[in-house]
Scaffold this active site. Structure first.
Site, PDB file in Angstrom:
ATOM      1  N   CYS A   1     -15.595 -42.344  21.219  1.00 42.65           N
ATOM      2  CA  CYS A   1     -15.768 -40.987  21.742  1.00 42.65           C
ATOM      3  C   CYS A   1     -16.088 -40.968  23.238  1.00 42.65           C
ATOM      4  O   CYS A   1     -16.029 -39.919  23.874  1.00 42.65           O
ATOM      5  CB  CYS A   1     -16.864 -40.259  20.960  1.00 42.65           C
ATOM      6  SG  CYS A   1     -16.528 -40.161  19.192  1.00 42.65           S
TER       7      CYS A   1
ATOM      8  N   ASN B   1     -14.958 -32.700  15.911  1.00 39.59           N
ATOM      9  CA  ASN B   1     -15.079 -33.888  16.745  1.00 39.59           C
ATOM     10  C   ASN B   1     -13.731 -34.609  16.780  1.00 39.59           C
ATOM     11  O   ASN B   1     -13.303 -35.185  15.791  1.00 39.59           O
ATOM     12  CB  ASN B   1     -16.167 -34.792  16.151  1.00 39.59           C
ATOM     13  CG  ASN B   1     -16.382 -36.063  16.960  1.00 39.59           C
ATOM     14  OD1 ASN B   1     -15.553 -36.468  17.760  1.00 39.59           O
ATOM     15  ND2 ASN B   1     -17.517 -36.711  16.732  1.00 39.59           N
TER      16      ASN B   1
ATOM     17  N   HIS C   1     -18.675 -34.423  25.303  1.00 36.54           N
ATOM     18  CA  HIS C   1     -17.960 -34.768  24.079  1.00 36.54           C
ATOM     19  C   HIS C   1     -18.345 -33.768  23.000  1.00 36.54           C
ATOM     20  O   HIS C   1     -19.526 -33.520  22.754  1.00 36.54           O
ATOM     21  CB  HIS C   1     -18.324 -36.197  23.657  1.00 36.54           C
ATOM     22  CG  HIS C   1     -17.937 -36.528  22.258  1.00 36.54           C
ATOM     23  ND1 HIS C   1     -16.676 -36.279  21.757  1.00 36.54           N
ATOM     24  CD2 HIS C   1     -18.646 -37.082  21.241  1.00 36.54           C
ATOM     25  CE1 HIS C   1     -16.630 -36.682  20.493  1.00 36.54           C
ATOM     26  NE2 HIS C   1     -17.814 -37.164  20.155  1.00 36.54           N
TER      27      HIS C   1
END
Length: 330
Positions: free
Chosen positions: A114, A285, A255
Site C-alpha cells: 500500500c 482499500n 492511502h
C-alpha cells in the site's frame, strides 16, 4: 550531469465496472452495512471479473494520464508499476509497456504494497533528477480481490480493485519538495499474503517445494495502531525536509485504507477535514492504486489546482510507510 527537478503533469485512473456494495457483502459473510460503514467508512468496492487483468486497468489509467500530460507513449522513458498483484509472478510492467506501445520505455515492477505509489514517486524522481530519464510513467494498480479470503469478514469487507497513474517530467523547478520512507520487517506478520509450499519429491535425495500463496491475513488492530502513530510522524519529517509547515498543506492525500485512519491522522496534524481527500467510501482499500486514484479524481473535479501543495502518505504491508510533499502541475 546537471540535476533537474520534476513536475507531475498528468493523472489518470481506472476501476472495474463490477461494484459490490455493503448489502451485497452481507450475502457472502455475516455482517451488516452499518457495521462496515461505521468502522471503515467503506460503502462499496469495485471488483475485477475473472477475465479482467491488472494489465488492462493499469493500461487504461496510463492512457488517461498520458493524455492529460500531452505526451505520446513513444515519449515515455521509464514505466514503474507499483503493485503486489501482478498478472505474472515475474511482473506486469512490460505487459503494460507493450499494450501502450511505449517501445522506448524501460519497464519494471516495484513492490511496497500500500506504500507502493509513494515509494514509486520517490524512485521515479531520482531517475529524472540525475538526468537519466525525462518522462516517467508511474502506475499504482492492484487487484486484491484475487487474494482476499471471502469467508473472513474482518478483511473481505475492506478491499477493492483499481489503478491510478501519473506522469512525471523533467522540469526546471523541482516540485517534489520533500519525502521520507520507512520500513520495519519485524512487523511483517501484521499484514501479509504469505508464501506456502507443499513438498515435491524429485529423486530419492532431492525434494523441492511446489509454491503457492495463502489468502491475505491482517491484524486490524495492530495495523490501525501503526498507521495512526507512524503516518503523522512521517508527514512531519517530510514537511521538515521540504521546509514547510502543516499550515502550508493545501491537500492531504493518504492511502485510502479506512476513514477512521484518515480522520485520526488529520486530527493529529491539525489539518481541517475540508483539506482531506477521501474516496474510500466508493472504492475501499485499493492498495498501491488508492493514492493516485484519489489524486486523479480530485484533479478532475477541479479541487486540486496547479501549484497546490499536497502531502501524500502510504502505509501498509512490509511493514512500509512513506510520505511525499509535492506541488501539482508544472
Amino acid at each position: 550531469m546537471q540535476n533537474l527537478g520534476i513536475a507531475i503533469t498528468g493523472s489518470g485512473s481506472a476501476v472495474p465496472k463490477n461494484s459490490l456494495d455493503n448489502q451485497g457483502i452481507t450475502q457472502i459473510v455475516e455482517t451488516t452495512d452499518e457495521w462496515i460503514s461505521t468502522r471503515t467508512g467503506i460503502r462499496q468496492r469495485r471488483l475485477a471479473k475473472p477475465d479482467e487483468s491488472l494489465k488492462d486497468i493499469a493500461t487504461s489509467a496510463s492512457q488517461k494520464a498520458l493524455a492529460m500530460a500531452g505526451i505520446e507513449p513513444k515519449d515515455v522513458d521509464l514505466i514503474l508499476l507499483a503493485t503486489s498483484t501482478s498478472d505474472d509472478l515475474f511482473g506486469s510492467a512490460c505487459q503494460v509497456q507493450a499494450a501502450l506501445g511505449a517501445d522506448r520505455a524501460v519497464a519494471f515492477d516495484l513492490t511496497a504494497a500500500c506504500s507502493g505509489f509513494v515509494f514509486g514517486l520517490v524512485t521515479a524522481t531520482q531517475y529524472i533528477r540525475t538526468g537519466v530519464y525525462q518522462n516517467v510513467l508511474l502506475i499504482g494498480a492492484d487487484i486484491l480481490s484475487r487474494w482476499v479470503d471471502w469467508e473472513d469478514r474482518r478483511t473481505c469487507v475492506l478491499f477493492g480493485d483499481g489503478a491510478g497513474a501519473v506522469v512525471l517530467q523533467a522540469n526546471q523547478s523541482d516540485h517534489l519538495l520533500g519525502f521520507e520512507l520507512k520500513s520495519d520487517g519485524t512487523q511483517n506478520g501484521c499484514l501479509n499474503v504469505s508464501y506456502t509450499a507443499s513438498p515435491r519429491k524429485l529423486t530419492e535425495e532431492i525434494v523441492v517445494a511446489k509454491g503457492n500463496y495463502q489468502a491475505l491475513a491482517m491484524n486490524g488492530k495492530e495495523v490501525y495502531r501503526f498507521a495512526v502513530q507512524k503516518v503523522p510522524e512521517i508527514i512531519d519529517k517530510a514537511l521538515f525536509r521540504a521546509q514547510l509547515t502543516v499550515e502550508q498543506i493545501d491537500w492531504l492525500v493518504l492511502h485510502q485504507a479506512n476513514q477512521r485512519i484518515l480522520n485520526a491522522v488529520a486530527e493529529r496534524l491539525n489539518i481541517p477535514p475540508e483539506k482531506v481527500i477521501s474516496n474510500v467510501a466508493s472504492y475501499g482499500n485499493t492498495s498501491a492504486a488508492s493514492i493516485p486514484l484519489a489524486l486523479d479524481e480530485a484533479v478532475r473535479q477541479n479541487k486540486i489546482q496547479t501549484n497546490d501543495v499536497i502531502a501524500a502518505s502510504g502505509f501498509g504491508a512490509g511493514l512500509t510507510w512513506g510520505a511525499a510533499i509535492f506541488q501539482w502541475g508544472r
